[in-house]
Design a protein around this motif. Structure first.
Motif, short mmCIF file in Angstrom:
data_model
loop_
_atom_site.label_atom_id
_atom_site.label_comp_id
_atom_site.label_asym_id
_atom_site.label_seq_id
_atom_site.Cartn_x
_atom_site.Cartn_y
_atom_site.Cartn_z
N MET A 86 -15.96 -9.34 8.35
CA MET A 86 -15.28 -8.05 8.14
C MET A 86 -13.78 -8.24 8.20
N ALA A 87 -13.04 -7.44 7.42
CA ALA A 87 -11.60 -7.62 7.51
C ALA A 87 -10.82 -6.43 6.96
N VAL A 88 -10.99 -5.28 7.57
CA VAL A 88 -10.02 -4.21 7.32
C VAL A 88 -9.33 -3.99 8.65
N PHE A 89 -8.11 -4.50 8.74
CA PHE A 89 -7.39 -4.45 10.01
C PHE A 89 -6.66 -3.12 10.15
N THR A 90 -6.17 -2.57 9.02
CA THR A 90 -5.47 -1.28 9.02
C THR A 90 -6.32 -0.29 8.23
N PRO A 91 -7.00 0.62 8.91
CA PRO A 91 -7.83 1.58 8.16
C PRO A 91 -6.97 2.52 7.31
N VAL A 92 -7.44 2.81 6.11
CA VAL A 92 -6.77 3.79 5.24
C VAL A 92 -7.85 4.76 4.77
N THR A 93 -7.68 6.06 5.07
CA THR A 93 -8.70 7.05 4.69
C THR A 93 -8.34 7.63 3.33
N LEU A 94 -9.27 8.38 2.76
CA LEU A 94 -9.00 9.04 1.48
C LEU A 94 -7.86 10.05 1.65
N ASP A 95 -7.78 10.69 2.79
CA ASP A 95 -6.66 11.62 3.04
C ASP A 95 -5.33 10.88 3.04
N ASP A 96 -5.29 9.71 3.72
CA ASP A 96 -4.05 8.91 3.73
C ASP A 96 -3.64 8.57 2.31
N LEU A 97 -4.63 8.13 1.53
CA LEU A 97 -4.35 7.69 0.16
C LEU A 97 -3.89 8.87 -0.71
N THR A 98 -4.53 10.01 -0.52
CA THR A 98 -4.18 11.21 -1.30
C THR A 98 -2.70 11.56 -1.09
N GLN A 99 -2.23 11.41 0.14
CA GLN A 99 -0.83 11.73 0.42
C GLN A 99 0.13 10.64 -0.09
N TRP A 100 -0.34 9.41 -0.13
CA TRP A 100 0.54 8.27 -0.44
C TRP A 100 0.66 8.00 -1.93
N ILE A 101 -0.39 8.34 -2.72
CA ILE A 101 -0.49 7.85 -4.10
C ILE A 101 0.31 8.64 -5.15
N PRO A 102 0.74 9.90 -4.92
CA PRO A 102 1.38 10.64 -6.02
C PRO A 102 2.51 9.91 -6.74
N PRO A 103 3.43 9.16 -6.09
CA PRO A 103 4.51 8.52 -6.86
C PRO A 103 4.05 7.44 -7.84
N VAL A 138 -2.92 -3.80 2.06
CA VAL A 138 -1.95 -3.58 3.14
C VAL A 138 -1.72 -4.96 3.75
N PHE A 139 -0.47 -5.43 3.72
CA PHE A 139 -0.17 -6.80 4.15
C PHE A 139 0.00 -6.84 5.67
N GLU A 140 -0.81 -7.67 6.28
CA GLU A 140 -0.84 -7.71 7.76
C GLU A 140 0.18 -8.71 8.33
N ASN A 141 0.53 -9.73 7.57
CA ASN A 141 1.41 -10.77 8.11
C ASN A 141 2.71 -10.94 7.31
N LEU A 142 2.65 -10.75 6.00
CA LEU A 142 3.85 -10.96 5.18
C LEU A 142 4.75 -9.74 5.27
N SER A 143 6.08 -9.98 5.29
CA SER A 143 7.05 -8.90 5.48
C SER A 143 7.57 -8.38 4.14
N HIS A 182 1.33 3.17 6.56
CA HIS A 182 1.09 2.98 8.00
C HIS A 182 2.04 1.93 8.59
N GLY A 183 3.29 1.97 8.11
CA GLY A 183 4.33 1.11 8.68
C GLY A 183 4.28 -0.33 8.20
N LYS A 184 3.32 -0.66 7.31
CA LYS A 184 3.22 -2.05 6.80
C LYS A 184 3.46 -2.05 5.30
N PRO A 185 3.90 -3.19 4.74
CA PRO A 185 4.06 -3.22 3.29
C PRO A 185 2.70 -3.13 2.60
N ALA A 186 2.69 -2.41 1.48
CA ALA A 186 1.42 -2.26 0.74
C ALA A 186 1.72 -2.28 -0.75
#
Ligand SMILES: Nc1ncnc2c1ncn2[C@@H]1O[C@H](COP(=O)(O)OP(=O)(O)OP(=O)(O)O)[C@@H](O)[C@H]1O
Ligand SMILES: N[C@@H](CCO)C(=O)O
Length: 325
Positions: free
Chosen positions: A1-18, A52-57, A94-98
């Motif tokens: 398994m490897a989703v370290f930063t969960p992203v919900t459909l609500d999160d995505l709905t708010q983030w994706i418009p641009p 969502v990048f967990e280690n790269l800046s 969520h504060g990380k590069p994506a």
């Protein structure tokens, strides 16, 4: 398994418009990665991959993502990063590069035949040529300098014969890298981790290379050696399979002909490709990161490959030399 930063459909709905992809319709975590949090996302414009990048800046990511954009724009089959309305491809989530990239069709081919190896060889050559005018420079961060740092760290864990092999191979690679022949090898941005699990196929049709996060500038021959050492071997012994190796080399050569300097360097480079992954696997095995969740890859596999490449002459890079071997 490897989703370290969960992203919900609500999160995505708010983030994706641009991104001009319409509404987000669904999001599913991808379980197989170990470095980043990856998701398949359904939008009104189709299916994409969100990472969502967990280690790269933010500072490190442009090399990888701009390289993918550069390659995609030149017809190399790779995931294409999607820019938002400001033209940005790396954005905080969520504060990380994506980043959102196009989804490649198909699946990984884990038991490749010669036809798959030929597809990979041709696309690899096309990728090397297309990346020549890419302007961001970054060395291969898993190159000789990293081998030098890592060798003394892993040596104490090895039995006598392993220590001896690692010491002698490092000495060999140091003198190879310092040689005039090495300096004549063509180089540029390379993938540097083009294993079977980083290429998609739809049947016999290659649909793309992905996972560029070990990419850097190195010799083209090193990239090919890494690729041959994974795609063209008998997995049990590490021996090269003649038909698959020939298929990959001929297909590469047809797109970007090899030089005589490359022929001379080929065996040393196959050894370098094996050493690189023996070292990284030793490091991950004996010094696992605190958050490591998966069983590390087996270092002995690449020790066997290295011993094979030291013991046996390399096959000719191009067919006119086939008769020599
Ligand atoms: N652009 C894409 N198109 C289709 N599938 C993708 C794409 N990117 C990633 N995937 C899928 O997600 C999985 C994990 O991706 P990836 O290998 O890049 O993860 P990672 O976290 O960087 O890990 P690792 O270092 O283990 O390879 C892949 O095996 C593949 O199935
Ligand atoms: N391809 C690497 C893992 C890092 O991507 C290996 O098999 O050791």
């Amino acid at each position: 398994m490897a989703v370290f930063t969960p992203v919900t459909l609500d999160d995505l709905t708010q983030w994706i418009p641009p991104f001009s992809l319409g509404k987000a319709l669904a999001i599913r975590g991808i379980s197989s990665g170990i470095e980043n949090s990856n998701f398949f996302i359904d939008t009104e414009r189709g299916e994409y991959v969100l990472t969502v990048f967990e280690n790269l800046s933010f500072e490190q990511l442009p090399f990888y993502l701009e390289l993918m954009r550069h390659l995609a724009q030149r017809g190399v089959l790779v995931p294409e990063p999607i820019a938002n309305q400001q033209g940005r491809i790396i954005n905080p989530l969520h504060g990380k590069p994506a980043a959102i990239v196009t989804k490649l069709e198909g699946d990984c081919q884990l038991a490749p035949a010669a036809v798959h190896c030929a597809e990979v060889g041709a696309m690899l050559a096309k990728m090397h040529l297309a990346a020549q005018d890419f302007t961001i420079r970054q060395p291969n961060l898993r190159g000789l300098s990293w081998w030098r740092e890592t060798t003394p760290v892993v040596l104490p864990y090895l039995p006598q014969d392993g220590q001896q092999l690692l010491r002698s191979e490092m000495a060999f690679q140091e003198s190879f890298a310092a040689s005039q022949a090495y300096g004549e090898l063509p180089s540029g941005p390379v993938h540097a981790d083009l294993f079977r699990n980083n290429v998609m196929f739809d049947g016999e049709r290659l649909t793309g290379f992905f996972d560029f996060y070990f990419a850097g500038c190195d010799t083209w021959l090193f990239d090919l050696a890494v690729t041959v050492n994974d795609w063209c071997i008998d997995p049990a012994s590490g021996e090269l399979d003649a038909a698959r190796t020939r298929a990959m080399l001929d297909a590469y050569h047809a797109v970007r002909p090899f030089s005589a300097a490359e022929q001379g360097a080929w065996q040393a480079m196959l050894r370098a490709g094996a050493l690189r992954f023996w070292l990284s696997r030793l490091y991950d095995f004996y010094l696992p990161r605190a958050a490591e969740m998966l069983t590390p890859h087996d270092p002995a596999h690449f020790e066997r490959i290295l011993r094979q490449r030291v013991a046996h002459p390399a096959p000719a890079l191009y067919s006119s030399l086939k008769a020599l071997y």
